[in-house]
Design a protein around this motif. Sequence first.
Motif, mmCIF file in Angstrom:
data_model
loop_
_atom_site.group_PDB
_atom_site.id
_atom_site.type_symbol
_atom_site.label_atom_id
_atom_site.label_comp_id
_atom_site.label_asym_id
_atom_site.label_seq_id
_atom_site.Cartn_x
_atom_site.Cartn_y
_atom_site.Cartn_z
ATOM 1 N N VAL A 142 48.379 101.529 20.006
ATOM 2 C CA VAL A 142 48.153 100.332 19.211
ATOM 3 C C VAL A 142 46.819 100.439 18.478
ATOM 4 O O VAL A 142 46.727 100.162 17.279
ATOM 5 C CB VAL A 142 48.197 99.065 20.098
ATOM 6 N N ARG A 158 49.401 99.896 10.502
ATOM 7 C CA ARG A 158 49.897 98.515 10.526
ATOM 8 C C ARG A 158 49.325 97.705 9.382
ATOM 9 O O ARG A 158 50.041 97.034 8.639
ATOM 10 C CB ARG A 158 49.573 97.830 11.858
ATOM 11 N N GLU A 189 46.379 100.981 14.059
ATOM 12 C CA GLU A 189 45.973 99.761 13.357
ATOM 13 C C GLU A 189 45.893 99.959 11.843
ATOM 14 O O GLU A 189 46.306 99.097 11.077
ATOM 15 C CB GLU A 189 44.634 99.251 13.890
ATOM 16 N N THR A 231 59.034 100.271 14.853
ATOM 17 C CA THR A 231 59.870 100.532 16.027
ATOM 18 C C THR A 231 61.154 101.266 15.633
ATOM 19 O O THR A 231 61.620 102.127 16.381
ATOM 20 C CB THR A 231 60.214 99.233 16.793
ATOM 21 N N GLU A 253 54.316 90.656 9.136
ATOM 22 C CA GLU A 253 54.057 91.209 10.478
ATOM 23 C C GLU A 253 55.367 91.595 11.166
ATOM 24 O O GLU A 253 55.459 92.648 11.788
ATOM 25 C CB GLU A 253 53.286 90.221 11.351
ATOM 26 N N GLN A 254 56.374 90.745 11.056
ATOM 27 C CA GLN A 254 57.675 91.055 11.649
ATOM 28 C C GLN A 254 58.296 92.278 10.972
ATOM 29 O O GLN A 254 58.910 93.116 11.639
ATOM 30 C CB GLN A 254 58.617 89.849 11.540
ATOM 31 N N PRO A 284 55.212 102.401 25.023
ATOM 32 C CA PRO A 284 54.092 101.460 24.847
ATOM 33 C C PRO A 284 52.838 101.963 25.561
ATOM 34 O O PRO A 284 52.894 102.387 26.701
ATOM 35 C CB PRO A 284 54.597 100.167 25.483
ATOM 36 N N TRP A 328 56.675 94.774 9.630
ATOM 37 C CA TRP A 328 55.956 95.928 10.174
ATOM 38 C C TRP A 328 56.563 96.337 11.512
ATOM 39 O O TRP A 328 56.849 97.507 11.744
ATOM 40 C CB TRP A 328 54.469 95.623 10.334
ATOM 41 N N TYR A 329 56.749 95.361 12.381
ATOM 42 C CA TYR A 329 57.277 95.647 13.720
ATOM 43 C C TYR A 329 58.660 96.283 13.628
ATOM 44 O O TYR A 329 58.957 97.269 14.304
ATOM 45 C CB TYR A 329 57.317 94.355 14.552
ATOM 46 N N ILE A 330 59.506 95.739 12.775
ATOM 47 C CA ILE A 330 60.859 96.291 12.601
ATOM 48 C C ILE A 330 60.777 97.712 12.060
ATOM 49 O O ILE A 330 61.465 98.623 12.545
ATOM 50 C CB ILE A 330 61.687 95.389 11.667
#
Length: 193
Positions: free
Chosen positions: A117, A124, A121, A150, A142-143, A112, A145-147
Amino acid sequence: MADAPTTRSRRGRPAQISRELIVDTAISTGNLDTLTMRELAARLGVTHAALYRWVANRDQLFDLINEVMVERVLPAEGPRDHDWRPWLARLAWGMHDCFLALPGYATRVSRPHRHTVQSFERLRSSVVTAFTDAEVPPHLAEQSWYIFITSIVSWLAVQEHPLDLGDSTPRFELFLDTLLRGLPAQEPGAERR
């Protein structure tokens, strides 16, 4: 009396640098963790001052590298007919090829850092848009994307520093197929589309 050492002055125009040249030169060093701004300027054939006009420090250098890497991996066209899976697979393979070509990059991105970030962007936004265009609710896009990010970055970072998990060689195509079949994210208990 010994002759004084002669200095050779460079004739012609000063070296021209660009963001692509800075990134390609930094990447060609093979180890971003030990690269200094002084070494990068020397490899570019420019003064520190000329390099600092583009990037003032290592954080800005990594921002620039991240921006260029995102440009390189992001497919030029978005998903067709709301079919995000092949598009996301192309993106994931682009990340696989580009990130692993630069030793330590996936590991660095997996840590991180506020600069990552900012630089990611555009990536994302494109992934979230691919999901929302396919009628995935915005909060689940959004979730998703995060999954996705990562999972991909973590898998690539493990390839740089392999875990001893057995005799089998990890296969990215199996990992990616399983990941994509599980997306988009859904609320627990919801029926899979």
